[in-house]
Design a protein around this motif. Structure first.
Motif, PDB file in Angstrom:
ATOM      1  N   ARG A   1     -10.694  -2.010   4.453  1.00  0.00           N
ATOM      2  CA  ARG A   1     -11.507  -0.847   3.541  1.00  0.00           C
ATOM      3  C   ARG A   1     -11.188  -2.350   1.240  1.00  0.00           C
ATOM      4  N   LEU A   2     -10.008  -2.589   1.390  1.00  0.00           N
ATOM      5  CA  LEU A   2     -10.257  -3.167   0.297  1.00  0.00           C
ATOM      6  C   LEU A   2     -11.465  -4.419   0.061  1.00  0.00           C
TER       7      LEU A   2
ATOM      8  N   SER B   1      -7.247   5.973  -5.256  1.00  0.00           N
ATOM      9  CA  SER B   1      -8.123   6.266  -4.073  1.00  0.00           C
ATOM     10  C   SER B   1      -8.249   4.378  -4.087  1.00  0.00           C
ATOM     11  N   ASP B   2      -9.461   3.995  -2.741  1.00  0.00           N
ATOM     12  CA  ASP B   2      -9.554   3.159  -2.511  1.00  0.00           C
ATOM     13  C   ASP B   2     -10.442   2.694  -3.829  1.00  0.00           C
TER      14      ASP B   2
ATOM     15  N   PHE C   1       1.109   3.158  -4.982  1.00  0.00           N
ATOM     16  CA  PHE C   1       0.231   2.310  -4.851  1.00  0.00           C
ATOM     17  C   PHE C   1       0.788   0.413  -5.627  1.00  0.00           C
TER      18      PHE C   1
ATOM     19  N   TRP D   1       0.499   6.044  -0.446  1.00  0.00           N
ATOM     20  CA  TRP D   1      -0.902   7.109  -1.834  1.00  0.00           C
ATOM     21  C   TRP D   1       0.846   8.150  -2.236  1.00  0.00           C
TER      22      TRP D   1
ATOM     23  N   CYS E   1      -1.340  -9.212   1.494  1.00  0.00           N
ATOM     24  CA  CYS E   1      -1.262  -7.617   1.726  1.00  0.00           C
ATOM     25  C   CYS E   1      -0.259  -7.122   2.496  1.00  0.00           C
TER      26      CYS E   1
ATOM     27  N   PHE F   1       1.195  -1.049  -0.267  1.00  0.00           N
ATOM     28  CA  PHE F   1       0.007  -0.058   0.050  1.00  0.00           C
ATOM     29  C   PHE F   1       0.962   1.492   0.472  1.00  0.00           C
TER      30      PHE F   1
ATOM     31  N   MET G   1      -8.097   0.610  -5.869  1.00  0.00           N
ATOM     32  CA  MET G   1      -7.223  -0.182  -6.035  1.00  0.00           C
ATOM     33  C   MET G   1      -8.705  -1.460  -6.295  1.00  0.00           C
TER      34      MET G   1
ATOM     35  N   ASP H   1      -0.442  -1.039   7.539  1.00  0.00           N
ATOM     36  CA  ASP H   1      -2.036  -0.827   7.340  1.00  0.00           C
ATOM     37  C   ASP H   1      -3.136  -1.539   7.654  1.00  0.00           C
TER      38      ASP H   1
ATOM     39  N   ALA I   1      -5.991  -0.452   5.267  1.00  0.00           N
ATOM     40  CA  ALA I   1      -6.335  -0.405   4.324  1.00  0.00           C
ATOM     41  C   ALA I   1      -6.924  -1.536   3.328  1.00  0.00           C
TER      42      ALA I   1
END
Length: 467
Positions: free
Chosen positions: A332-333, A300-301, A275, A271, A322, A269, A304, A326, A329
């Motif tokens: 959220r994925l 953005s999520d 990514f 920003w 992953c 991950f 991704m 984080d 993250a």
């Protein structure tokens, strides 16, 4: 081939030695600093010994120092080479030269002396008043040792000179910078480098031995160009020195299969940092395939998740392993539909010395050679046998994988310290993805289990067309 005449009996020298062993001796040059960087068995150490002995004979009463990284290398390599040279020109121990084991001091019949020391503690090399020095395997010694030796060239009964012999370590090393990059403003100092190749040594192991080394290192690989060609081609401390772009980057239509049995994705991950996704496959023989990649900052999520879903449909990705830095993250994925996103079990970077670590697993995958069953004579006719037995393949479209693996290096060592075994944490996003993918593949089907599968199953030629 020529003959050096500055010694009591002629000694045969060749190639780079013709200049390296003689330049600035009979017609003395002050502050002459030489480097012979060569492949293994290229004659560089004997060249250093010839120059050391010739200097001591040429300038009676001179005093200098011979160094190597460790006591074993001092005793078994550098000192032995000097003794071999003396005996080759007709000088006898106890008659023409003596060695005091306690003082580690060599004395010649003409009053010249040399002491033998290691470079393990550069500060112990301070304060000597010398006319010459020889550093054998200088690339394994810290820069501070070299600086102290040069500072010790205070003159006396001979010109102030130093010479280094070594296998190169890469373009990030202090030796490369000193002899090929730095602009030495002091006109009194003369820096000259002499490349040496393993194959050019007429007294070496011969062509058969050279070909064995080619098989060991891989023809045209960076490590072969360094270890045999004596070239400064690799970054110092490259994590995967066995990487060979010509060997591993192969168009997919030449792969043993275009549909590996298992496909996983590694995710790192970021920003501001990108990514990154790496898609890796494994067939039933354990061969690895670097299939595809994604690399972009400020994703953005939803972006991704969209990329993951595209790869899943295209390659039937079993899981996305992953980065655990984080955990939110990953959550959220999954909330965006990537339900097969899972955390990497362990985040152990490690080294090649630890085969269970991330780097160890990647190195094993990269180095794997497949043992094929006896039924493969037909297969060898269909595909190049070397490719059939190869265990690692990279798609030409994976540009970031190529870029990162060729610049993935260990933490830069300090001028006074030994080398680190920890990789530099910079521009390594795809390399991190690769480690995560490999740790998951190892959990799914260890190589030992793969070997059992191989022994139980016939290997059919149809696998070459993607079955």
């Amino acid at each position: 081939m020529t003959t050096a005449t500055s010694v009591r009996k002629p000694v045969k020298i060749f190639g780079f030695q013709e200049e390296f062993c003689t330049h600035g001796l009979e017609e003395p040059i002050e502050y002459l600093i030489l480097l012979a960087h060569g492949g293994r068995f290229s004659g560089k150490t004997m060249g250093g010994a010839i120059r050391t002995g010739s200097y001591m004979i040429q300038y009676p009463g001179s005093f200098g120092i011979v160094t190597a990284p460790t006591n074993d290398l001092v005793r078994d390599v550098a000192r032995k080479a000097v003794f071999d040279f003396f005996e080759s020109v007709g000088m006898q121990p106890g008659v023409h030269f003596d060695y005091n084991e306690t003082k580690r001091e060599l004395s010649l019949f003409n009053g010249s002396k040399a002491i033998f020391r290691t470079t393990e503690d550069p500060d112990l090399l301070r304060g000597l008043r010398i006319q010459f020095f020889w550093m054998d395997e200088g690339a394994l010694s810290p820069r501070d040792a070299f600086v102290n030796l040069v500072a010790n060239l205070t003159g006396g009964k001979g010109p102030r000179q130093g010479w280094i012999t070594t296998t190169p370590r890469g373009r990030n090393h202090w030796l490369y910078k000193t002899f090929y990059v730095d602009n030495h403003e002091d006109p009194e100092y003369h820096y000259i480098a002499y490349p040496a190749k393993t194959r050019d040594n007429i007294f070496g192991g011969g062509e058969e031995h050279y070909q064995q080394l080619i098989k060991l290192y891989g023809e045209n690989s960076p490590v072969a160009r360094q270890e045999l060609g004596g070239d400064f081609v690799m970054l110092e401390g490259l994590v995967y020195p066995m990487w060979d772009v010509e060997k591993f980057i192969i168009s997919e239509d030449k792969w043993p299969t275009t549909k590996p049995n298992i496909v996983v994705g590694g995710i790192d991950f970021g920003w501001t940092n990108p990514f990154a996704i790496l898609i890796e496959g494994m067939d039933k023989l354990g061969r690895r395939y670097i299939i595809d990649e994604y690399y972009k900052s400020h994703c953005s999520d939803s972006e991704m998740a969209q990329i993951c879903n595209i790869f899943s449909r295209k390659y039937n990705v079993m899981a996305y392993v992953c980065d655990t830095e984080d955990p939110a993250a990953i959550h959220r994925l999954r909330m965006h539909g990537v339900t097969n996103a899972i955390p990497a079990r362990k985040k152990i970077v490690g080294s090649m010395l630890n085969p269970g670590s991330g780097i160890g697993l990647c190195a094993t995958a990269l180095s794997r050679i497949i043992s094929l069953p006896a039924e493969t004579e037909l297969i060898a006719q269909i595909r190049d046998e070397s490719i059939v037995k190869q265990g690692f393949f990279v798609s030409p479209k994976c540009r970031h994988f190529k870029k990162e693996i060729e610049s993935y290096i260990m933490v830069e060592n300090k001028d006074s310290k030994n080398e680190s075994e920890r990789p530099r944490d910079k521009d390594d996003h795809i390399m991190s993805c690769w480690r995560y993918a490999e740790t998951y593949l190892k959990r799914l089907m260890p190589y030992e289990a793969m070997e059992q599968v191989r022994q139980r199953n016939m290997y059919y030629p149809t696998s070459f067309v993607g079955n």
